[in-house]
Scaffold this motif. Structure first.
Motif, short mmCIF file in Angstrom:
data_model
loop_
_atom_site.label_atom_id
_atom_site.label_comp_id
_atom_site.label_asym_id
_atom_site.label_seq_id
_atom_site.Cartn_x
_atom_site.Cartn_y
_atom_site.Cartn_z
N SER A 72 15.56 13.54 4.81
CA SER A 72 15.00 12.52 5.41
C SER A 72 15.27 11.18 4.57
N SER A 73 14.80 10.08 5.21
CA SER A 73 15.23 8.77 4.47
C SER A 73 13.98 7.98 4.01
N ASP A 74 14.12 6.94 3.45
CA ASP A 74 13.00 6.05 2.94
C ASP A 74 12.17 5.53 3.78
N ALA A 75 12.77 5.05 4.96
CA ALA A 75 12.19 4.56 6.23
C ALA A 75 11.67 5.51 6.82
N GLN A 76 12.03 6.73 7.15
CA GLN A 76 11.14 7.64 7.60
C GLN A 76 9.87 7.97 6.98
N VAL A 77 10.09 8.26 5.55
CA VAL A 77 8.86 8.67 4.92
C VAL A 77 7.78 7.39 4.72
N ARG A 78 8.37 6.17 4.83
CA ARG A 78 7.49 5.10 4.92
C ARG A 78 6.79 5.14 6.39
N GLU A 79 7.41 5.51 7.45
CA GLU A 79 6.62 5.52 8.70
C GLU A 79 5.76 6.34 8.60
N ASP A 80 5.96 7.65 7.97
CA ASP A 80 5.06 8.92 8.09
C ASP A 80 3.97 8.58 7.40
N LEU A 81 3.82 7.91 6.02
CA LEU A 81 2.97 7.36 5.18
C LEU A 81 1.93 6.33 5.84
N THR A 82 2.59 5.57 6.44
CA THR A 82 1.84 4.66 7.53
C THR A 82 1.02 5.53 8.43
N ASP A 83 1.50 6.22 9.05
CA ASP A 83 1.03 7.11 10.04
C ASP A 83 -0.41 7.69 9.42
N GLN A 84 -0.18 8.57 8.26
CA GLN A 84 -1.14 9.23 7.80
C GLN A 84 -2.19 8.32 7.16
N ILE A 85 -2.17 7.04 6.70
CA ILE A 85 -3.10 6.09 6.32
C ILE A 85 -4.05 5.79 7.58
N VAL A 86 -3.30 5.51 8.56
CA VAL A 86 -4.09 4.85 9.58
C VAL A 86 -5.10 5.89 9.97
N THR A 87 -4.34 7.14 10.21
CA THR A 87 -5.17 8.30 10.74
C THR A 87 -6.37 8.63 9.73
N ARG A 88 -6.17 8.40 8.62
CA ARG A 88 -7.10 8.72 7.81
C ARG A 88 -8.24 7.84 7.55
N HIS A 89 -7.86 6.59 7.99
CA HIS A 89 -8.90 5.26 8.01
C HIS A 89 -9.72 5.70 9.18
N LEU A 90 -9.06 6.14 10.35
CA LEU A 90 -9.80 6.53 11.58
C LEU A 90 -10.71 7.53 11.38
N SER A 140 0.72 -1.15 0.02
CA SER A 140 0.01 0.03 0.09
C SER A 140 0.80 1.30 -0.04
N VAL A 141 1.82 1.17 0.91
CA VAL A 141 3.06 2.46 0.90
C VAL A 141 3.46 2.34 -0.57
N ASP A 142 3.86 1.41 -1.10
CA ASP A 142 4.83 1.33 -2.35
C ASP A 142 3.89 1.96 -3.24
N GLY A 143 2.36 1.78 -3.43
CA GLY A 143 1.64 2.25 -4.33
C GLY A 143 1.51 3.59 -4.28
N ILE A 144 1.44 4.20 -3.05
CA ILE A 144 1.11 5.46 -2.88
C ILE A 144 2.36 6.34 -3.37
N ILE A 145 3.45 5.95 -3.03
CA ILE A 145 4.95 6.68 -3.17
C ILE A 145 4.81 6.81 -4.82
N ALA A 146 4.50 5.57 -5.58
CA ALA A 146 4.58 5.38 -6.90
C ALA A 146 3.75 6.13 -7.58
N SER A 147 2.50 6.51 -6.97
CA SER A 147 1.42 7.18 -7.80
C SER A 147 1.42 8.70 -7.71
N GLN A 148 2.49 9.23 -7.14
CA GLN A 148 2.73 10.75 -7.08
C GLN A 148 2.98 11.39 -8.15
N PRO A 149 2.33 12.24 -8.65
CA PRO A 149 2.48 13.05 -10.12
C PRO A 149 3.86 13.76 -9.97
N SER A 150 4.06 14.29 -8.67
CA SER A 150 5.35 14.88 -8.62
C SER A 150 6.84 14.10 -8.75
#
Length: 651
Positions: A152-170, A120-130
């Motif tokens: 930042s690092s790839d690991a940090q970005v993935r952690e943040d995206l994970t946070d954003q996804i779960v928060t959004r679902h909440l 899911s995180v891979d798909g979000i990163i890959a789908s960004q127009p920028s």
């Protein structure tokens, strides 16, 4: 600027809950929005901790860095924004609350055992127009550059995206709670139907005697008191010379050999070809891709199906098979070009998930001979040569500026030197107030205002065709008020208008006082002895005011802020005079028996109630996790960002 900040920090779930950045602002905003929370409360000195959220802390340094990142982001919308304007507009408080919400939702999601798959995180990163390359595919180099830009690092970005996804679902389900009971909507619906009627009179400034011409002493006093009104901001005079395609026209005429070479290099473009327009969607897992493909095959447009799934479709227009294969894969290209218009293909495995695509259009490109392609090729070669020559010439100018000056370069290159009048930063000429700023000079003026007195000349790019200007700051005209002798007539006019305005206000106040004591408004206006416009009725429904407050005239808006049988005074815009408004009738509304009105009100309230539920849910999460604010540290940081001193710093 303050209103800009207040508009910008507002989001669909209230003023503080920071969600959905992936979909709303793009990946770069998410990357730059790291809260940088420390691991525990013991990792920072107590005085450095701004907020404690559960067992995590947000330090003053982290909060300061987040505020600066927000300012940098908002500057993309308003380049004139600075930190002081950001804080004054409420931006600092929004940053604090967003970081608290982010940390609280992160902890809450962890408590509930929520997880997000790597795909899911891979798909979000890959789908960004920028982060897409020129072929429309995910470009790892752009991603690495973005990571370096924000440190930042790839690991940090993935952690943040994970946070954003779960928060959004909440929160998204909470935002979607739009049910409003009829009994709750009924009083608001009835309020919409309320009618008000009254009378409106007008006392124009011009109706009041102008009085004698102002004396020299009066004008001097008025000018001194209002000198800032006549102050002209700093202006600058610039010298410049233009270098554009016309300057190098003789050097860039395409030859027949160049056109023939271009035709050969682009032979595939002019050969017969099967061209297709293909819309594709990349999904993280096969089940979701299969469901989306079935939905499209049943008649749903692929764009609508993709956006309903929170994804953005990618369109490849008039693409050939080979080119499409480089954008996706050979297997996907073979499948896409094996079908016909209207076919839905997939799901097909892709490097970052599964692809579903639809063939929207197909056409056969006929071959073009050299003669047929010559006009197009000639224009392309001309553009390319012009850009190359101008780019080389600008580089040569930049090198020469280290040892030569403006006049020398102009003379050696046979350019025409021009000089602007004294211009403001926006390019306007105060000495020619009716003339519009010359848009062609905008970049030259901007560079001139960025320069300092005594700076050497510089080259300034002017357009995508390679045009540039050689420019130099010639003179700075300091900000100063215009001398009274130069604008005596203007000052006399302003003095007379202001005097008449004060007199008109006194007349209007007398009318309001008389009407408030029971004198009919028409009689009170007649007692002024002035030649006034006739008294007119004023009326309207409250629904008109609530539907679009900005479109409602101020007198009607005031009518709905008055008590019955009262009279109010309202200043007209541009010193035109004063309205006198009397409210005599209020007709209460009753929405019972009007189901359409009630339904509309329920819908309108429903659009807001979800946000309120979400905001309350966010507060409940904070209470469940536990939030402690260091009010003194936060206040001190806010004062520091404003450039002032905190109250705690005072002796």
């Amino acid at each position: 600027m303050i209103s800009f900040i207040r508009r910008f920090i507002t989001n669909p779930i209230g003023a503080t809950v920071a969600l959905g950045f992936v979909a709303l602002m793009g990946l770069i905003f998410v990357l730059s929005d790291r809260a940088g929370l420390s691991g525990s409360g013991s990792s920072a000195a107590r005085g450095d901790v701004a907020v404690t959220v559960g067992n995590k802390t947000i330090t003053v340094a982290e909060l300061r860095a987040a505020a600066q990142r927000d300012v940098d982001q908002y500057r993309q919308q308003n380049p004139q924004l600075d930190m002081a304007g950001f804080v004054a507009g409420g931006g600092f408080e929004a940053t604090v609350e967003r970081m608290i919400d982010s940390a609280a939702f992160r902890a809450y999601a962890k408590q509930q055992g929520m997880i997000v798959s790597k795909k899911s995180v891979d798909g979000i990163i890959a789908s960004q127009p920028s982060l897409a390359g020129i072929d429309g595919k995910f470009d790892p180099k752009k991603y690495e550059a973005a990571l370096q830009q924000i440190g930042s690092s790839d690991a940090q970005v993935r952690e943040d995206l994970t946070d954003q996804i779960v928060t959004r679902h909440l929160v998204i389900p909470t935002v979607g709670a739009t049910q409003v009971p009829v009994q709750l909507a009924l009083p608001y619906s009835s309020l919409l139907l309320e009618q008000r009627r009254g009378l409106i009179g007008f006392i124009p400034t011009q109706a009041v005697p102008a009085g004698p011409a102002p004396t020299d002493a009066e004008l001097t006093t008025y000018y001194t008191r209002n000198v800032s009104r006549y102050r002209v901001p700093e202006r600058r005079i610039l010298r410049y010379a233009l270098v554009n395609p016309a300057t190098v026209a003789a050097q860039v005429t395409p030859t027949e050999a160049e056109i023939a070479a271009a035709y050969k290099a682009q032979s595939a473009k002019y050969a017969p070809a099967d061209l297709r327009t293909i819309v594709q969607v990349v999904l993280a897992d096969q089940a979701a891709a299969t469901a989306l493909a079935a939905k499209v095959r049943s008649g749903t447009p692929i764009e609508a199906a993709a956006r309903a799934a929170g994804l953005e479709p990618i369109t490849a227009s008039d693409v050939q098979k080979a080119a499409y294969g480089t954008q996706s894969s050979v297997e996907i290209a073979n499948a896409a070009f094996a079908g016909k218009v209207g076919d839905v293909v997939g799901p097909l495995r892709a490097p970052l998930g599964f692809v579903v695509l639809k063939i929207e259009k197909q056409r056969t490109q006929a071959a073009k001979t050299l003669a047929e392609a010559t006009p197009e090729l000639k224009a392309a070669v001309l553009t390319q040569k012009t850009g190359t020559v101008l780019g080389t010439l600008r580089a040569r100018f930049d090198d020469a500026l280290a040892r030569d000056h403006f006049d020398g370069l102009v003379a050696k290159n046979k350019l025409t030197a021009l000089r602007t009048p004294a211009l403001l930063a926006n390019g306007a000429d105060p000495d020619a107030p009716t003339a519009k700023p010359d848009s062609a000079l905008a970049q030259i003026v901007a560079a001139g205002f960025a320069a300092q007195a005594g700076d050497e000349a510089q080259t300034i790019p002017l357009g995508t065709d390679g045009s540039f200007a050689l420019a130099q700051l010639d003179k700075i005209v300091a900000a100063a008020p215009r001398p009274l002798a130069q604008i005596r007539d203007i000052v006399a006019r302003d003095f007379t208008i202001e005097r008449s305005q004060r007199a008109a206000r006194q007349v209007a106040a007398t009318v309001v006082a008389a009407a408030s004591k029971g004198t009919p408004l028409a009689q009170a206006l007649g007692a002024t002895g002035l030649k006034l416009p006739p008294l007119r009725p004023i009326a309207g429904p409250r629904a008109q005011l609530l539907a679009n407050p900005r479109a409602v005239l101020p007198p009607l808006a005031l009518l709905f802020a008055m008590a019955q049988n009262t009279t109010k005074l309202l200043e007209a815009p541009e010193n035109a005079g004063f309205f006198v408004i009397h409210l005599d009738t209020i007709v209460p509304g009753d929405a019972r028996g009007k189901p359409q009105v009630i339904a509309g009100t329920r819908s309108d309230i429903g659009k807001m109630i979800g946000r309120e539920y979400a905001a309350q849910f966010g507060k409940a999460v904070q209470r469940a996790i536990g939030v402690k604010r260091n009010a003194a540290a936060i206040a001190k940081l806010k004062a520091d960002l404003l450039g002032g001193a905190s109250a705690t710093d005072q002796p």
